[in-house]
Motif scaffolding. Structure first.
Motif, PDB file in Angstrom:
ATOM      1  N   HIS A  36      35.403  51.810  24.332  1.00 50.82           N
ATOM      2  CA  HIS A  36      34.658  50.662  23.812  1.00 50.82           C
ATOM      3  C   HIS A  36      35.586  49.644  23.172  1.00 50.82           C
ATOM      4  N   CYS A  80      28.462  48.225  28.715  1.00 52.92           N
ATOM      5  CA  CYS A  80      28.803  49.644  28.771  1.00 52.92           C
ATOM      6  C   CYS A  80      27.535  50.469  28.580  1.00 52.92           C
ATOM      7  N   HIS A 137      27.131  47.201  25.041  1.00 57.14           N
ATOM      8  CA  HIS A 137      28.067  46.136  24.652  1.00 57.14           C
ATOM      9  C   HIS A 137      28.584  45.453  25.916  1.00 57.14           C
ATOM     10  N   CYS A 193      32.896  45.905  27.531  1.00 56.95           N
ATOM     11  CA  CYS A 193      33.687  47.089  27.169  1.00 56.95           C
ATOM     12  C   CYS A 193      34.451  47.633  28.375  1.00 56.95           C
TER      13      CYS A 193
HETATM   14 ZN   LIG Z   1      30.869  49.786  24.579  1.00 53.02          ZN
END
Ligand SMILES: [Zn+2]
Length: 370
Positions: free
Chosen positions: A216, A226, A230, A233
């Protein structure tokens, strides 16, 4: 499992043995169990943060690898070796059922002998100081579970809780690709991307206990999300899940590829097979995944200057499809001086790393002089 018969009491899930029962179980187990013969006391322990008081080292130390589908437990037989593991499916019924199954698996692994200490790897972020599991997305009902205390209550011994990727990193450092180093980074690339850091000979967990989440780190400002949602990532580009998702998206956008024949079951192995057969889309996806991993590793080299970066996980099976672009991309970012001192290698322990790490961590934590 042998036939049931009258005899010494069997440990019951969730019910601590009485002192008399423990004595009977210990007497029975002592005849069956090879004594724990630690070759050495390799590390000065820190002796704090675990629930309960450590027992004498003549009692077994146990490592547990808790997975979304399988619980594995084994007795430590040395600083980085373990006995034959006990394996049981992870119960689907929530945290209490899983904790009971872990306690039962530990006592099965020790043949009923009360352990001196247990270390467990959990598939999610934890605070190793308190034994709190913040969350474990692959396990039903595992949010804010005080796994250290709840297992210590069941087992009557201190229990060290760690993230499973951190323990895999510790295993690779103790007995695998990072052996003999002081500064070591482990990356695991499979359905997700995880990792762990050993710096100056210590497993790094950070202020919250959650350090080492190398999947991450940012890899692409406009990249896909991801597994945690997010955008951008590393995991959103380089995991097996991401590679399959990106293949599906390209097919949906009309890109021509032999992957169109695979259908809904398409996964990273299909993409790997297509890339090996010369498919342009599949080759590009592995190239992008390898390049993203390489640039992330280049950034890690700049920040930490590790001696070894080891890469494990299921996507390692792709071999040079992944490693060629990965190696080429590290130098796009890494400074020459720390890069010259760093080797990037495949991990050595495979799927056993989690359990090796858990047993090795039990030895590290509970054979301390104080
Ligand atoms: Zn992530």
């Amino acid at each position: 499992m042998g036939p049931r018969r009258a005899g010494p009491p069997q440990p019951r899930p969730g019910v601590p043995l009485s002192r008399r029962e423990l004595g009977a179980a210990r007497g029975r187990g002592a005849r069956r169990q090879r004594p724990l013969a630690l070759a050495r006391r390799p590390h000065r322990g820190r002796g704090h943060g675990d629930v309960g008081e450590p027992g004498p080292v003549s009692r077994p130390l146990v490592g547990v690898d808790l997975g979304g589908s399988l619980i594995r437990a084994a007795v430590a037989t040395g600083p980085a070796t373990h006995g034959t593991p006990v394996r049981h499916p992870t119960p689907a019924g929530g945290a209490v059922a899983v904790l009971d199954a872990i306690a039962a698996g530990v006592l099965e692994a020790t043949a009923g002998v009360a352990p001196a200490g247990v270390a467990i790897g959990v598939p999610g972020p934890v605070d190793p100081r308190t034994g709190l599991v913040y969350a474990a997305p692959n396990l039903h009902g595992w949010e804010g579970i005080e796994a250290g205390r709840l297992l210590a209550d069941r087992l009557g011994c201190p229990v060290a809780v760690q993230n499973d990727a951190n323990l895999a990193a510790f295993a690779e450092w103790t007995a695998g690709a990072g052996r003999g180093t002081r500064d070591f980074v482990f990356l695991t690339v499979s359905t997700g991307v995880g990792g762990g850091l050993i710096l100056d000979g210590e497993l790094v967990t950070g202020a919250a206990g959650t350090a080492g989440e190398l999947g991450h780190v940012p890899a692409d400002l406009d990249g896909p999300p991801c597994g945690q949602g997010h955008a951008g990532c590393l995991e959103g580009i380089a995991s097996g899940t991401a590679i399959a998702d990106r293949a599906r998206a390209a097919l949906a956008a009309g890109e021509r590829s032999r992957l169109a024949a695979v259908g809904d079951s398409l996964d990273a192995r299909d993409v790997q097979a297509a890339a090996e057969a010369g498919d342009a889309l599949a080759g590009r996806l592995f190239d992008e995944a390898g390049r993203a991993l390489g640039r992330a590793i280049g950034g890690i080299v700049n920040v930490l200057s590790p001696e070894v970066v080891a890469i494990g996980g299921g996507l390692l099976g792709a071999g040079e499809l992944l490693f060629t672009p990965l190696r080429a991309a590290i130098g796009e970012i890494a400074f020459a001086v720390p890069l010259r001192r760093c080797r990037v290698v495949p991990a050595a322990l495979g799927t056993d790393a989690g359990l090796v790490g858990a047993t090795a961590w039990a030895v590290r934590r509970f054979t301390a002089e104080g």
